[in-house]
Design a protein around this motif. Structure first.
Motif, PDB file in Angstrom:
ATOM      1  N   VAL A 208       0.846  -1.183   0.000  1.00 21.99           N
ATOM      2  CA  VAL A 208       0.000   0.000   0.000  1.00 21.99           C
ATOM      3  C   VAL A 208       0.888   1.241   0.000  1.00 21.99           C
ATOM      4  O   VAL A 208       1.671   1.459   0.930  1.00 21.99           O
ATOM      5  N   LEU A 209       0.785   2.033  -1.083  1.00 21.00           N
ATOM      6  CA  LEU A 209       1.590   3.249  -1.205  1.00 21.00           C
ATOM      7  C   LEU A 209       0.745   4.485  -0.916  1.00 21.00           C
ATOM      8  O   LEU A 209      -0.450   4.526  -1.229  1.00 21.00           O
ATOM      9  N   ARG A 210       1.396   5.474  -0.342  1.00 17.94           N
ATOM     10  CA  ARG A 210       0.749   6.768  -0.107  1.00 17.94           C
ATOM     11  C   ARG A 210       1.817   7.849  -0.184  1.00 17.94           C
ATOM     12  O   ARG A 210       2.812   7.801   0.538  1.00 17.94           O
ATOM     13  N   GLU A 211       1.636   8.773  -1.121  1.00 14.95           N
ATOM     14  CA  GLU A 211       2.541   9.912  -1.294  1.00 14.95           C
ATOM     15  C   GLU A 211       3.995   9.462  -1.447  1.00 14.95           C
ATOM     16  O   GLU A 211       4.918  10.050  -0.874  1.00 14.95           O
ATOM     17  N   GLY A 212       4.184   8.391  -2.231  1.00 17.82           N
ATOM     18  CA  GLY A 212       5.528   7.939  -2.555  1.00 17.82           C
ATOM     19  C   GLY A 212       6.206   7.105  -1.496  1.00 17.82           C
ATOM     20  O   GLY A 212       7.388   6.760  -1.638  1.00 17.82           O
ATOM     21  N   ARG A 213       5.489   6.750  -0.448  1.00 13.11           N
ATOM     22  CA  ARG A 213       6.076   5.945   0.621  1.00 13.11           C
ATOM     23  C   ARG A 213       5.225   4.696   0.852  1.00 13.11           C
ATOM     24  O   ARG A 213       4.042   4.664   0.511  1.00 13.11           O
ATOM     25  N   LEU A 214       5.848   3.692   1.437  1.00 10.08           N
ATOM     26  CA  LEU A 214       5.134   2.460   1.748  1.00 10.08           C
ATOM     27  C   LEU A 214       4.343   2.666   3.035  1.00 10.08           C
ATOM     28  O   LEU A 214       4.912   2.781   4.122  1.00 10.08           O
ATOM     29  N   ALA A 215       3.014   2.704   2.903  1.00  5.63           N
ATOM     30  CA  ALA A 215       2.164   2.900   4.071  1.00  5.63           C
ATOM     31  C   ALA A 215       1.957   1.608   4.837  1.00  5.63           C
ATOM     32  O   ALA A 215       1.588   1.636   6.015  1.00  5.63           O
ATOM     33  N   GLY A 216       2.165   0.484   4.173  1.00 11.57           N
ATOM     34  CA  GLY A 216       2.001  -0.793   4.856  1.00 11.57           C
ATOM     35  C   GLY A 216       2.023  -1.952   3.878  1.00 11.57           C
ATOM     36  O   GLY A 216       1.821  -1.785   2.677  1.00 11.57           O
ATOM     37  N   CYS A 217       2.317  -3.122   4.400  1.00 11.48           N
ATOM     38  CA  CYS A 217       2.231  -4.374   3.651  1.00 11.48           C
ATOM     39  C   CYS A 217       1.113  -5.178   4.293  1.00 11.48           C
ATOM     40  O   CYS A 217       1.210  -5.541   5.472  1.00 11.48           O
ATOM     41  N   ALA A 218       0.045  -5.416   3.555  1.00 10.62           N
ATOM     42  CA  ALA A 218      -1.164  -5.998   4.132  1.00 10.62           C
ATOM     43  C   ALA A 218      -1.468  -7.355   3.516  1.00 10.62           C
ATOM     44  O   ALA A 218      -1.182  -7.597   2.339  1.00 10.62           O
ATOM     45  N   MET A 219      -2.052  -8.220   4.298  1.00 11.31           N
ATOM     46  CA  MET A 219      -2.486  -9.529   3.819  1.00 11.31           C
ATOM     47  C   MET A 219      -4.007  -9.516   3.725  1.00 11.31           C
ATOM     48  O   MET A 219      -4.694  -9.196   4.711  1.00 11.31           O
ATOM     49  N   PRO A 220      -4.572  -9.836   2.564  1.00 13.28           N
ATOM     50  CA  PRO A 220      -6.037  -9.881   2.452  1.00 13.28           C
ATOM     51  C   PRO A 220      -6.649 -10.780   3.518  1.00 13.28           C
ATOM     52  O   PRO A 220      -6.185 -11.893   3.751  1.00 13.28           O
ATOM     53  N   GLY A 221      -7.649 -10.274   4.190  1.00 11.99           N
ATOM     54  CA  GLY A 221      -8.327 -11.046   5.224  1.00 11.99           C
ATOM     55  C   GLY A 221      -7.689 -10.971   6.590  1.00 11.99           C
ATOM     56  O   GLY A 221      -8.285 -11.415   7.583  1.00 11.99           O
ATOM     57  N   ALA A 222      -6.487 -10.409   6.690  1.00 12.00           N
ATOM     58  CA  ALA A 222      -5.808 -10.326   7.982  1.00 12.00           C
ATOM     59  C   ALA A 222      -6.340  -9.155   8.796  1.00 12.00           C
ATOM     60  O   ALA A 222      -6.827  -8.161   8.235  1.00 12.00           O
ATOM     61  N   PRO A 223      -6.269  -9.243  10.121  1.00 15.66           N
ATOM     62  CA  PRO A 223      -6.713  -8.129  10.965  1.00 15.66           C
ATOM     63  C   PRO A 223      -5.954  -6.842  10.621  1.00 15.66           C
ATOM     64  O   PRO A 223      -4.740  -6.860  10.449  1.00 15.66           O
ATOM     65  N   GLY A 224      -6.679  -5.758  10.522  1.00 16.98           N
ATOM     66  CA  GLY A 224      -6.068  -4.467  10.259  1.00 16.98           C
ATOM     67  C   GLY A 224      -6.008  -4.077   8.798  1.00 16.98           C
ATOM     68  O   GLY A 224      -5.828  -2.898   8.487  1.00 16.98           O
ATOM     69  N   THR A 225      -6.164  -5.044   7.880  1.00 16.74           N
ATOM     70  CA  THR A 225      -6.056  -4.724   6.454  1.00 16.74           C
ATOM     71  C   THR A 225      -7.190  -3.814   6.003  1.00 16.74           C
ATOM     72  O   THR A 225      -6.969  -2.806   5.322  1.00 16.74           O
ATOM     73  N   ALA A 226      -8.422  -4.161   6.360  1.00 17.73           N
ATOM     74  CA  ALA A 226      -9.562  -3.338   5.963  1.00 17.73           C
ATOM     75  C   ALA A 226      -9.447  -1.932   6.537  1.00 17.73           C
ATOM     76  O   ALA A 226      -9.771  -0.944   5.864  1.00 17.73           O
ATOM     77  N   GLU A 227      -8.954  -1.826   7.759  1.00 19.24           N
ATOM     78  CA  GLU A 227      -8.815  -0.518   8.395  1.00 19.24           C
ATOM     79  C   GLU A 227      -7.739   0.320   7.680  1.00 19.24           C
ATOM     80  O   GLU A 227      -7.912   1.525   7.471  1.00 19.24           O
ATOM     81  N   LEU A 228      -6.623  -0.318   7.322  1.00 22.51           N
ATOM     82  CA  LEU A 228      -5.553   0.392   6.628  1.00 22.51           C
ATOM     83  C   LEU A 228      -6.036   0.925   5.285  1.00 22.51           C
ATOM     84  O   LEU A 228      -5.843   2.099   4.957  1.00 22.51           O
ATOM     85  N   LEU A 229      -6.700   0.061   4.514  1.00 24.19           N
ATOM     86  CA  LEU A 229      -7.198   0.481   3.209  1.00 24.19           C
ATOM     87  C   LEU A 229      -8.293   1.543   3.350  1.00 24.19           C
ATOM     88  O   LEU A 229      -8.375   2.475   2.545  1.00 24.19           O
ATOM     89  N   GLY A 230      -9.126   1.398   4.375  1.00 22.14           N
ATOM     90  CA  GLY A 230     -10.165   2.385   4.607  1.00 22.14           C
ATOM     91  C   GLY A 230      -9.583   3.751   4.902  1.00 22.14           C
ATOM     92  O   GLY A 230     -10.076   4.778   4.408  1.00 22.14           O
ATOM     93  N   GLU A 231      -8.502   3.774   5.690  1.00 18.33           N
ATOM     94  CA  GLU A 231      -7.855   5.045   6.026  1.00 18.33           C
ATOM     95  C   GLU A 231      -7.218   5.667   4.781  1.00 18.33           C
ATOM     96  O   GLU A 231      -7.324   6.882   4.556  1.00 18.33           O
ATOM     97  N   ILE A 232      -6.547   4.843   3.959  1.00 19.52           N
ATOM     98  CA  ILE A 232      -5.833   5.360   2.792  1.00 19.52           C
ATOM     99  C   ILE A 232      -6.799   5.882   1.729  1.00 19.52           C
ATOM    100  O   ILE A 232      -6.601   6.940   1.135  1.00 19.52           O
ATOM    101  N   PHE A 233      -7.878   5.133   1.484  1.00 20.42           N
ATOM    102  CA  PHE A 233      -8.782   5.447   0.371  1.00 20.42           C
ATOM    103  C   PHE A 233     -10.059   6.155   0.796  1.00 20.42           C
ATOM    104  O   PHE A 233     -10.829   6.597  -0.052  1.00 20.42           O
TER     105      PHE A 233
END
Length: 251
Positions: A208-233
């Protein structure tokens, strides 16, 4: 394995990626997601050798990618860019360009090369248009033709920038199933996607990239992934009734 260590890259001396460290591993389908302008295409272009890094290191199985001769690099990394020209070539002629890193000065295709081109067109679902000019194809058919060229290159590392663009929903699913098969064959496959449900449903991991930096490495279905993507998008990721399938909703 492709490894990036504190990579910085950009255009005209202006960085678009900052201190990016990540790996693309064999057998893994990696989705690269992020808002527009977050550096997704820049990342793939740097790895493919179209941009010289402004800082950091890039290696492939321990070899410095910036020192690798272009022909050797093309045998190991195949790149399908987001924007492409429409040359006056047939589908078969375009797909044959994928074999050029393996040809001698005369650029004569061997029987094995021609067989690989036919196989690539079949896997891309475009064999029926082998003799058709690219200019006569629809956008989705042209996308398949360029996918055939990528497959004909027969590289262990595949980079695709928005390959689902112009494809209808059924063709998008076919594409993602194919990318999963290619990863299952031991290739490192990295794909830029804007369709979050598609990425979550098929990819093994998400960068997951944001403003040219790595915001996170997420695993589909893992805890926190939906929250990370929700925050970014700025959306909600909603699991559908079928396991492993997702939908996007407003906040």
């Amino acid at each position: 394995m492709i490894a990036l260590d504190r990579l910085c890259a950009g255009y005209g001396g202006r960085a678009k990626l900052f201190d990016l460290s990540l790996t693309l591993r064999p057998g893994v389908l990696t989705g690269i997601v992020g808002p527009n302008g977050s550096g997704k295409s820049t990342l793939l272009k740097a790895v493919a050798g179209l941009l010289m890094p402004m800082g950091g290191q890039m290696t492939l199985d321990g070899q410095d990618l910036t020192r690798m001769p272009p022909k050797e690099r093309a045998r190991k990394i195949a790149f399908m860019p987001q924007s492409r020209p429409v040359p006056e070539l047939t589908v078969a002629q375009l797909a044959a360009h994928g074999r050029y890193p393996y040809l001698g000065a005369r650029r004569v295709l061997s029987a094995q090369d021609r067989a690989l081109v036919r196989e690539a067109m079949a896997r891309a679902g475009i064999a029926q248009h082998a003799g058709t000019l690219l200019s006569e194809l629809s956008g989705g058919e042209r996308q398949r033709a360029y996918l055939a060229m990528l497959l004909a290159q027969d590289a262990p590392c595949l980079l695709l920038d928005e390959p689902a663009a112009f494809l209808d929903p059924g063709a998008q699913l076919d594409l993602m199933h194919l990318l999963r098969q290619l990863a299952g064959e031991g290739r490192a496959v990295a794909v830029v996607l804007h369709d979050l449900p598609l990425a979550l449903s098929f990819c093994d991991e998400l960068l997951v990239l944001r403003e040219g930096r790595l915001a996170g490495c997420a695993m589909p279905g893992a805890p926190g992934t939906a929250e990370l993507l929700g925050e970014i998008f700025g959306v909600r990721i909603v699991p559908a009734q079928e396991p492993g399938v997702y939908a996007v909703a407003g906040r």
